[in-house]
Every structure is written in C-alpha cells, then in structure tokens.
Design a protein around this motif. Sequence first.
Motif, PDB file in Angstrom:
ATOM      1  N   TRP A 128      -0.473  15.485  10.630  1.00 42.01           N
ATOM      2  CA  TRP A 128      -0.790  15.018   9.281  1.00 42.01           C
ATOM      3  C   TRP A 128       0.363  14.205   8.695  1.00 42.01           C
ATOM      4  O   TRP A 128       1.534  14.457   9.008  1.00 42.01           O
ATOM      5  N   LEU A 129       0.003  13.255   7.839  1.00 43.58           N
ATOM      6  CA  LEU A 129       0.991  12.421   7.151  1.00 43.58           C
ATOM      7  C   LEU A 129       0.659  12.373   5.663  1.00 43.58           C
ATOM      8  O   LEU A 129      -0.501  12.180   5.283  1.00 43.58           O
ATOM      9  N   ARG A 130       1.662  12.538   4.824  1.00 45.53           N
ATOM     10  CA  ARG A 130       1.475  12.361   3.387  1.00 45.53           C
ATOM     11  C   ARG A 130       1.955  10.963   3.026  1.00 45.53           C
ATOM     12  O   ARG A 130       3.086  10.579   3.355  1.00 45.53           O
ATOM     13  N   VAL A 131       1.116  10.185   2.364  1.00 46.81           N
ATOM     14  CA  VAL A 131       1.426   8.783   2.086  1.00 46.81           C
ATOM     15  C   VAL A 131       1.334   8.506   0.589  1.00 46.81           C
ATOM     16  O   VAL A 131       0.627   9.190  -0.152  1.00 46.81           O
ATOM     17  N   ARG A 132       2.064   7.488   0.156  1.00 44.81           N
ATOM     18  CA  ARG A 132       1.908   6.977  -1.204  1.00 44.81           C
ATOM     19  C   ARG A 132       0.665   6.091  -1.244  1.00 44.81           C
ATOM     20  O   ARG A 132       0.323   5.428  -0.252  1.00 44.81           O
ATOM     21  N   LEU A 133       0.006   6.063  -2.410  1.00 42.85           N
ATOM     22  CA  LEU A 133      -1.201   5.281  -2.573  1.00 42.85           C
ATOM     23  C   LEU A 133      -0.965   4.140  -3.550  1.00 42.85           C
ATOM     24  O   LEU A 133      -0.121   4.238  -4.445  1.00 42.85           O
ATOM     25  N   GLU A 187       8.463  -2.846 -25.329  1.00 44.56           N
ATOM     26  CA  GLU A 187       7.043  -2.610 -25.598  1.00 44.56           C
ATOM     27  C   GLU A 187       6.242  -2.460 -24.321  1.00 44.56           C
ATOM     28  O   GLU A 187       5.292  -1.680 -24.252  1.00 44.56           O
ATOM     29  N   HIS A 188       6.623  -3.214 -23.304  1.00 40.56           N
ATOM     30  CA  HIS A 188       5.933  -3.176 -22.009  1.00 40.56           C
ATOM     31  C   HIS A 188       6.972  -2.944 -20.914  1.00 40.56           C
ATOM     32  O   HIS A 188       7.328  -3.866 -20.173  1.00 40.56           O
ATOM     33  N   PRO A 189       7.479  -1.716 -20.783  1.00 40.41           N
ATOM     34  CA  PRO A 189       8.563  -1.458 -19.829  1.00 40.41           C
ATOM     35  C   PRO A 189       8.104  -1.531 -18.379  1.00 40.41           C
ATOM     36  O   PRO A 189       6.938  -1.307 -18.065  1.00 40.41           O
ATOM     37  N   THR A 190       9.044  -1.863 -17.518  1.00 39.90           N
ATOM     38  CA  THR A 190       8.818  -1.752 -16.084  1.00 39.90           C
ATOM     39  C   THR A 190       8.845  -0.270 -15.742  1.00 39.90           C
ATOM     40  O   THR A 190       9.833   0.416 -16.019  1.00 39.90           O
ATOM     41  N   PRO A 191       7.778   0.284 -15.178  1.00 39.64           N
ATOM     42  CA  PRO A 191       7.658   1.745 -15.047  1.00 39.64           C
ATOM     43  C   PRO A 191       8.593   2.339 -14.007  1.00 39.64           C
ATOM     44  O   PRO A 191       8.650   1.893 -12.867  1.00 39.64           O
ATOM     45  N   ARG A 192       9.295   3.365 -14.400  1.00 38.02           N
ATOM     46  CA  ARG A 192      10.200   4.064 -13.502  1.00 38.02           C
ATOM     47  C   ARG A 192       9.402   4.866 -12.480  1.00 38.02           C
ATOM     48  O   ARG A 192       8.342   5.418 -12.791  1.00 38.02           O
ATOM     49  N   GLY A 193       9.888   4.928 -11.247  1.00 34.49           N
ATOM     50  CA  GLY A 193       9.215   5.725 -10.239  1.00 34.49           C
ATOM     51  C   GLY A 193       9.434   5.194  -8.842  1.00 34.49           C
ATOM     52  O   GLY A 193      10.185   4.231  -8.621  1.00 34.49           O
ATOM     53  N   ASN A 194       8.787   5.825  -7.882  1.00 28.76           N
ATOM     54  CA  ASN A 194       8.887   5.460  -6.466  1.00 28.76           C
ATOM     55  C   ASN A 194       7.581   4.814  -6.033  1.00 28.76           C
ATOM     56  O   ASN A 194       6.530   5.451  -6.038  1.00 28.76           O
ATOM     57  N   TYR A 195       7.678   3.546  -5.637  1.00 29.91           N
ATOM     58  CA  TYR A 195       6.500   2.751  -5.298  1.00 29.91           C
ATOM     59  C   TYR A 195       6.732   2.061  -3.959  1.00 29.91           C
ATOM     60  O   TYR A 195       7.598   2.452  -3.181  1.00 29.91           O
ATOM     61  N   ASP A 295      11.913   1.317  -5.386  1.00 33.73           N
ATOM     62  CA  ASP A 295      12.327   2.354  -6.328  1.00 33.73           C
ATOM     63  C   ASP A 295      12.747   1.702  -7.628  1.00 33.73           C
ATOM     64  O   ASP A 295      13.666   0.870  -7.650  1.00 33.73           O
ATOM     65  N   ILE A 296      12.096   2.064  -8.720  1.00 32.97           N
ATOM     66  CA  ILE A 296      12.427   1.541 -10.049  1.00 32.97           C
ATOM     67  C   ILE A 296      13.150   2.644 -10.797  1.00 32.97           C
ATOM     68  O   ILE A 296      12.597   3.727 -11.023  1.00 32.97           O
ATOM     69  N   ILE A 297      14.403   2.382 -11.178  1.00 27.65           N
ATOM     70  CA  ILE A 297      15.239   3.402 -11.783  1.00 27.65           C
ATOM     71  C   ILE A 297      15.665   3.000 -13.194  1.00 27.65           C
ATOM     72  O   ILE A 297      15.511   1.853 -13.602  1.00 27.65           O
ATOM     73  N   ALA A 298      16.215   3.976 -13.924  1.00 30.77           N
ATOM     74  CA  ALA A 298      16.808   3.743 -15.247  1.00 30.77           C
ATOM     75  C   ALA A 298      15.886   2.969 -16.157  1.00 30.77           C
ATOM     76  O   ALA A 298      16.253   1.950 -16.723  1.00 30.77           O
ATOM     77  N   GLU A 299      14.690   3.474 -16.326  1.00 27.38           N
ATOM     78  CA  GLU A 299      13.732   2.841 -17.221  1.00 27.38           C
ATOM     79  C   GLU A 299      14.317   2.694 -18.619  1.00 27.38           C
ATOM     80  O   GLU A 299      14.990   3.602 -19.122  1.00 27.38           O
ATOM     81  N   ALA A 300      14.071   1.570 -19.256  1.00 24.71           N
ATOM     82  CA  ALA A 300      14.577   1.349 -20.605  1.00 24.71           C
ATOM     83  C   ALA A 300      14.012   2.393 -21.565  1.00 24.71           C
ATOM     84  O   ALA A 300      12.858   2.792 -21.453  1.00 24.71           O
ATOM     85  N   GLU A 301      14.843   2.845 -22.497  1.00 24.89           N
ATOM     86  CA  GLU A 301      14.395   3.823 -23.475  1.00 24.89           C
ATOM     87  C   GLU A 301      13.425   3.178 -24.450  1.00 24.89           C
ATOM     88  O   GLU A 301      13.603   2.053 -24.883  1.00 24.89           O
TER      89      GLU A 301
END
Length: 302
Positions: A128-133, A187-195, A295-301
């Motif tokens: 089995w493999l767990r994958v990002r979607l 107002e429209h931040p670049t979303p933090r997360g792992n993509y 990887d998108i890090i340090a999302e703007a407050e």
Amino acid sequence: MATGGVDGMGDAEETVGTGARRREPAEPGRNGRPAAAVALLAAGISVLLAVGPLLLRPGSHPRRPGRATPTGTAPNVLRVPPGITLIATLERDVPRYAEPDGAAVGIVPGRWRDAAAALPVIDQRPGWLRVRLAQRPNGSTGWVRRSDVGLTTSPYRIEIDARSARLRLYDDDAEVMDVPAGVGTLEHPTPRGNYFVALFAPSPGPGFGDVVLVTSAHSPRATDYDATLEASVAILGPLGTDAQIGVDAQIGVDAQPGAVAPGLRAGARVSRGCVRLHPADLRRLRAVPPGTPVDIIAEAEV
C-alpha cells in the motif's frame, strides 16, 4: 476557463484552470557535487538494487525523474534515499482507501485538468502507498494499492516562503536556486502547507512566462478563478509586477521602508495566492517533474 487564464488574463486575477542547507546557486541538476560523492551514491543505489527491497527496476535513474513502471504485487516496502521523492503515477481511476485493507471510500482520479496524475508518496505499508491528492480540500491524502499504480521519482523539492517572498529549489536536499517571488496578499494569502506540482499548463500569454506550474494547493479564500471553482495556486510569470518582485539588494517584503541590505532578495505580496517569478527564474523550473513536492511555509499573518 471563465474570466481568463492563470493569475490574470482579463482583470489580472489568478485564473488557473487549464491546465536548509545553503550552497552557491547553480542551474538545476548542475550543483557541482564532487565526483566521489556521486560515485558513493551510485554504489549505495547498486546495493539497494541488488539486495532489495527494490527502489526502481534496473535501468531507471534514482537521481532524475524515472519512467513510470508497473509495481507488480510484491508486498515490499520501498526504500528511497534521502532527498528523493517516490511518486505514484496513474493510468486510470483507482480505488481510494481511508486505510490499508479497509473498504474503498472513493476513487483517485487518473487524470486531473486533462493531465495524468503523478502523486507523491508520503507513507507506505506492505502492498500500500499513501499519496497526496490534487483535489480539495488542501492537504487531502488517500491510500492506494501498490499494484494499481506505476512508480517514478524526483530529486527536486520546491520551497515557497510566503513571508520573505522567496522561492527555493532543492536538488537532493541541496539548495540550487533562491529567487524573489510575488506571493499572495493579506486578503488572498498563498496557503501554507505541503503540496506538489500537479501539472504543467501551456502559457496563456507573454506575461505568464513560457509555462505554468499548477500545484495541488487551492486558494483558501477565492473560489471563482474559473468555471471549475478550483482556484488552484500556480507558479507562473510576473504578470507585469516585475518591479514589485524586485531583484537582489532591494527591499524585502518584511523590511522596514527605505531599508536596503546587501544580498537581500526582494519580494512582494502582489497576487491572489499564486506565485509569480521573473521569466528567467521560471524557466529554471522546467526540469522539475509532476509529483515534485511544493512546501509553502511561513504564511503571512491575516
């Protein structure tokens, strides 16, 4: 596509629908690693291929994107060297599972936005493999049977720092590019997360650069970029914001007004979530294959 192409056909809005260790920067894939280190890595890979579990079938190259290959039904858990991402490739829709050996809870689309699915593997169990979607919500994952997918690899990783407005490219965990970027506004931040890089889309026009890298990230605020309501985050050209994005030794996104620090790369919050690069910097990402982590890090407050 409704109101435009990507990050601003028409009203200059992002409309994606079609589609550390620090070293001296170098061209992707040409970071000057000593021959001895390369030979040592090659020897290690040879041992892996000889005694298993297998990383890839003989003939594929573990340090560059490999051809998709059938995985067979062997239950081995695949081992990959540090800095290498294992990528599952799909030729058709396959069942999606919430956990290994459980009941199917849906499907993983074999194509998304008319491109074949290439999904980074983030966990494994025998068979089995767990994958990002690539689909909403952000951060979605699922389990697939190893026998349902092909496999390839990527040595690259993209890191986007949404606070300092920089994009960095890593090859085997070595930084090979560090450039200023235009990122999302408060107002429209670049979303933090792992993509990951979901696909390469044709450029809708000169302002978008030669190519558009559509990621699996979706805007947390906007849902009206195009008729599909996906509002996907893309890496693209500057769309007329070259001056704001800036160059070396100019004001950074969080610097005090009037401050100039030697070697500081400027950046800007100028988009509706997408990431804008100077055309020459965007071209350097052509070597990055679909499935490569973003990887998108340090999302703007906000």
